[in-house]
Scaffold this motif. Structure first.
Motif, PDB file in Angstrom:
ATOM      1  N   LYS A   9       0.835  -1.207   0.000  1.00  0.00           N
ATOM      2  CA  LYS A   9       0.000   0.000   0.000  1.00  0.00           C
ATOM      3  C   LYS A   9       0.870   1.257   0.000  1.00  0.00           C
ATOM      4  CE  LYS A   9      -4.016   1.882   2.320  1.00  0.00           C
ATOM      5  NZ  LYS A   9      -4.975   1.713   3.399  1.00  0.00           N
ATOM      6  N   TYR A  12       3.027   1.252  -3.717  1.00  0.00           N
ATOM      7  CA  TYR A  12       2.343   1.249  -5.008  1.00  0.00           C
ATOM      8  C   TYR A  12       1.806   2.640  -5.286  1.00  0.00           C
ATOM      9  CZ  TYR A  12      -0.923   0.262  -8.745  1.00  0.00           C
ATOM     10  OH  TYR A  12      -1.592   0.292  -9.934  1.00  0.00           O
ATOM     11  N   PRO A  13       1.946   3.175  -6.487  1.00  0.00           N
ATOM     12  CA  PRO A  13       2.652   2.660  -7.662  1.00  0.00           C
ATOM     13  C   PRO A  13       4.074   3.192  -7.804  1.00  0.00           C
ATOM     14  CG  PRO A  13       1.330   4.514  -8.334  1.00  0.00           C
ATOM     15  CD  PRO A  13       1.140   4.350  -6.835  1.00  0.00           C
ATOM     16  N   ASN A  17       4.960  -2.183  -8.965  1.00  0.00           N
ATOM     17  CA  ASN A  17       3.988  -2.096 -10.048  1.00  0.00           C
ATOM     18  C   ASN A  17       2.868  -3.123  -9.845  1.00  0.00           C
ATOM     19  OD1 ASN A  17       4.818  -4.614 -11.169  1.00  0.00           O
ATOM     20  ND2 ASN A  17       6.483  -3.587 -12.249  1.00  0.00           N
ATOM     21  N   ILE A  18       1.872  -3.050 -10.698  1.00  0.00           N
ATOM     22  CA  ILE A  18       0.688  -3.897 -10.544  1.00  0.00           C
ATOM     23  C   ILE A  18       1.024  -5.379 -10.716  1.00  0.00           C
ATOM     24  CG2 ILE A  18      -0.133  -3.781 -12.926  1.00  0.00           C
ATOM     25  CD1 ILE A  18      -2.976  -3.277 -11.578  1.00  0.00           C
ATOM     26  N   LEU A  21       2.109  -6.776  -7.475  1.00  0.00           N
ATOM     27  CA  LEU A  21       0.978  -7.027  -6.574  1.00  0.00           C
ATOM     28  C   LEU A  21       0.222  -8.283  -6.986  1.00  0.00           C
ATOM     29  CD1 LEU A  21      -0.356  -3.440  -5.868  1.00  0.00           C
ATOM     30  CD2 LEU A  21       1.346  -4.756  -4.653  1.00  0.00           C
ATOM     31  N   ARG A  22       0.103  -8.526  -8.293  1.00  0.00           N
ATOM     32  CA  ARG A  22      -0.548  -9.763  -8.748  1.00  0.00           C
ATOM     33  C   ARG A  22       0.226 -10.984  -8.251  1.00  0.00           C
ATOM     34  NH1 ARG A  22      -1.585  -6.828 -13.914  1.00  0.00           N
ATOM     35  NH2 ARG A  22      -3.822  -6.414 -13.889  1.00  0.00           N
ATOM     36  N   LYS A  36      -7.527  -5.003  -4.702  1.00  0.00           N
ATOM     37  CA  LYS A  36      -8.456  -3.998  -5.222  1.00  0.00           C
ATOM     38  C   LYS A  36      -8.362  -2.697  -4.427  1.00  0.00           C
ATOM     39  CE  LYS A  36     -13.014  -2.961  -6.755  1.00  0.00           C
ATOM     40  NZ  LYS A  36     -14.079  -3.479  -7.539  1.00  0.00           N
ATOM     41  N   THR A  39      -4.978  -1.023  -5.642  1.00  0.00           N
ATOM     42  CA  THR A  39      -4.877  -0.620  -7.053  1.00  0.00           C
ATOM     43  C   THR A  39      -6.126   0.053  -7.597  1.00  0.00           C
ATOM     44  OG1 THR A  39      -5.682  -2.739  -7.902  1.00  0.00           O
ATOM     45  CG2 THR A  39      -3.303  -2.532  -7.535  1.00  0.00           C
ATOM     46  N   GLU A  41      -8.384  -1.690  -8.949  1.00  0.00           N
ATOM     47  CA  GLU A  41      -8.785  -2.602 -10.032  1.00  0.00           C
ATOM     48  C   GLU A  41      -9.096  -3.973  -9.467  1.00  0.00           C
ATOM     49  OE1 GLU A  41      -5.976  -2.791 -13.231  1.00  0.00           O
ATOM     50  OE2 GLU A  41      -5.516  -0.665 -13.100  1.00  0.00           O
ATOM     51  N   TYR A  43      -8.871  -7.961  -9.288  1.00  0.00           N
ATOM     52  CA  TYR A  43      -7.828  -8.941  -9.583  1.00  0.00           C
ATOM     53  C   TYR A  43      -8.337  -9.895 -10.640  1.00  0.00           C
ATOM     54  CZ  TYR A  43      -4.542 -12.748  -9.103  1.00  0.00           C
ATOM     55  OH  TYR A  43      -3.612 -13.706  -9.357  1.00  0.00           O
TER      56      TYR A  43
END
Length: 44
Positions: A9, A12-13, A17-18, A21-22, A36, A39, A41, A43
């Motif tokens: 938390k 990012y960013p 990067n995303i 996190l994935r 979520k 980001t 967004e 998952y």
């Protein structure tokens, strides 16, 4: 709170990067809900 979640938390960013996190979700270090929240967004 989960220490990894707090770091993600915070970083990012700017530093993380995303895709990083994935990977954390895939490894079970953060939840899809936390992803979520960080980001904004869903998952996938």
């Amino acid at each position: 709170m989960n220490k990894i979640y707090e770091m993600a938390k915070k970083n990012y960013p700017r530093l993380w990067n995303i895709d990083m996190l994935r990977t954390l979700v895939d490894k079970g270090r953060i939840t899809t809900e936390q992803f979520k929240e960080i980001t904004g967004e869903d998952y996938e």
